[in-house]
Design an enzyme around this catalytic site. Structure first.
Site, PDB file in Angstrom:
ATOM      1  N   ALA A   1     -18.262 -12.948  24.004  1.00  0.00           N
ATOM      2  CA  ALA A   1     -18.778 -12.831  25.373  1.00  0.00           C
ATOM      3  C   ALA A   1     -19.301 -14.191  25.812  1.00  0.00           C
ATOM      4  CB  ALA A   1     -19.893 -11.795  25.439  1.00  0.00           C
ATOM      5  N   ASP A   2     -19.374 -14.364  27.110  1.00  0.00           N
ATOM      6  CA  ASP A   2     -19.938 -15.602  27.654  1.00  0.00           C
ATOM      7  C   ASP A   2     -21.441 -15.466  27.871  1.00  0.00           C
ATOM      8  OD1 ASP A   2     -17.429 -17.083  27.918  1.00  0.00           O
ATOM      9  OD2 ASP A   2     -16.919 -15.431  29.262  1.00  0.00           O
TER      10      ASP A   2
ATOM     11  N   GLU B   1      -9.112  -7.540  28.219  1.00  0.00           N
ATOM     12  CA  GLU B   1     -10.317  -7.290  27.414  1.00  0.00           C
ATOM     13  C   GLU B   1     -11.061  -6.058  27.915  1.00  0.00           C
ATOM     14  OE1 GLU B   1     -11.401 -11.843  25.986  1.00  0.00           O
ATOM     15  OE2 GLU B   1     -12.214 -11.105  27.863  1.00  0.00           O
TER      16      GLU B   1
ATOM     17  N   GLY C   1     -10.825 -15.630  22.328  1.00  0.00           N
ATOM     18  CA  GLY C   1     -11.820 -16.710  22.363  1.00  0.00           C
ATOM     19  C   GLY C   1     -12.066 -17.248  20.969  1.00  0.00           C
TER      20      GLY C   1
HETATM   21  C1  5RP Z   1     -12.273 -14.622  26.925  1.00  0.00           C
HETATM   22  C2  5RP Z   1     -13.662 -14.209  26.736  1.00  0.00           C
HETATM   23  C3  5RP Z   1     -14.365 -14.705  25.524  1.00  0.00           C
HETATM   24  O1  5RP Z   1     -14.779 -13.626  24.760  1.00  0.00           O
HETATM   25  C4  5RP Z   1     -15.565 -15.497  25.940  1.00  0.00           C
HETATM   26  O2  5RP Z   1     -15.138 -16.536  26.805  1.00  0.00           O
HETATM   27  C5  5RP Z   1     -16.298 -16.098  24.747  1.00  0.00           C
HETATM   28  O3  5RP Z   1     -15.507 -17.062  24.143  1.00  0.00           O
HETATM   29  P1  5RP Z   1     -15.989 -17.902  22.891  1.00  0.00           P
HETATM   30  O4  5RP Z   1     -16.107 -16.961  21.750  1.00  0.00           O
HETATM   31  O5  5RP Z   1     -14.902 -18.943  22.700  1.00  0.00           O
HETATM   32  O6  5RP Z   1     -17.316 -18.534  23.261  1.00  0.00           O
HETATM   33  O7  5RP Z   1     -14.236 -13.466  27.490  1.00  0.00           O
HETATM   34  O8  5RP Z   1     -11.769 -14.168  28.144  1.00  0.00           O
END
Ligand code: 5RP
Length: 262
Positions: A91-92, A111, A34
């Site tokens: 993380a989201d 992950e 990400g």
């Molecule tokens: C990828 C993920 C990422 O860690 C999550 O989407 C966060 O991404 P970003 O740092 O671009 O906001 O789980 O599968």
């Protein structure tokens, strides 16, 4: 290193930079996927090149593997590493118990395997990822392509009996074609709005034939490093709560930041 970052990128960057404090020579480190994790990989690459840091990185996606190699980090597989000292990933969403939704980038399976095979998992995130209750971000569920529509129906039927506010699901697309993960699977995004019992949901989802893994990370993350747009960073630990605050100052030339307090 770019000097003209948006507040959100500054927040991601300082969280990633702070996480490098936890990385020591000789460690085997899980490298997340990400935009926030990409900052981490770049910072670690800089330390490998300029400061003699020696680590072995286990990437969680082909994207991260490519970036890690590009910046000079030694890349090994999880099977070669067997067990990791530390995984650092984005993380989201994260809640007050440091339970997570992950998989927005489609890499949740690797992950989760990598984070689970680590002594410690640190999440790096900007403050927008913090939530009271998980679920506003659609929950990614990785499913095998065979019979995915049947799996989708089973998931939707199962959701009716669970503590969630929404029950619709959608197949993640990549342009006109279904998104394909590194493992050759598809992703169903579950629009739940609010997840009342994340532990139960995670267990139940993984019982459904065709489901490979879901994006709920329960009791896996130990520490979250939260970045803010003004350069502030907060470290929260699952056992000790808020344990540290740091402020990075950004400069327009040379290095992007300097650690001004600790
Ligand atoms: C990828 C993920 C990422 O860690 C999550 O989407 C966060 O991404 P970003 O740092 O671009 O906001 O789980 O599968």
């Amino acid at each position: 290193m770019p000097t003209d970052l948006s507040p959100i990128d500054k927040a991601k960057f300082v969280a990633a930079k702070k996480a490098t404090d936890y990385v020591k020579t000789g460690m085997k480190v899980g490298l997340g996927t990400g935009s926030t994790a990409a900052w981490l990989v770049q910072c670690l690459g800089e330390m490998v090149r300029d400061e003699g840091l020696r680590i072995q990185g286990v990437p969680t996606s082909t994207r991260t593997a490519q970036l890690a190699r590009d910046v000079g980090i030694e890349v090994i597989s999880l099977d070669e590493a067997k067990w990791l000292d530390l995984t650092i990933d984005g993380a989201d969403e994260y809640d007050g118990n440091l339970n997570l939704i992950k998989g927005g980038g489609g890499a949740l399976l690797q992950e989760k395997i990598v984070a689970t095979a680590s002594d410690q998992m640190i999440v790096i995130a900007d403050i927008s990822k913090q939530v009271e209750t998980l679920g506003a971000f659609p929950l990614p569920v990785e499913v095998i392509p065979f019979g995915w529509k049947t799996t989708q129906t089973l998931i939707e039927e199962t959701l009716i009996g669970l503590d969630v506010l929404g029950q619709t699901t959608s197949l993640r697309m990549n342009g006109d074609a279904p998104f394909v993960t590194d493992e050759g699977n598809h992703i169903l995004d579950l629009h739940l709005n609010r997840i009342g019992n994340a532990r139960q949901l995670s267990l139940v989802m993984n019982q459904i034939p065709g489901v490979v893994e879901n994006g709920l990370f329960i009791d896996i993350c130990d520490t979250v490093i939260i970045g803010y747009g003004d350069g502030k960073v907060e470290v929260r630990d699952i056992n000790n709560g808020a344990i540290e605050e740091t402020k990075f100052d950004f400069f327009e030339t040379g290095n992007l930041f300097a650690d001004s307090t600790d």
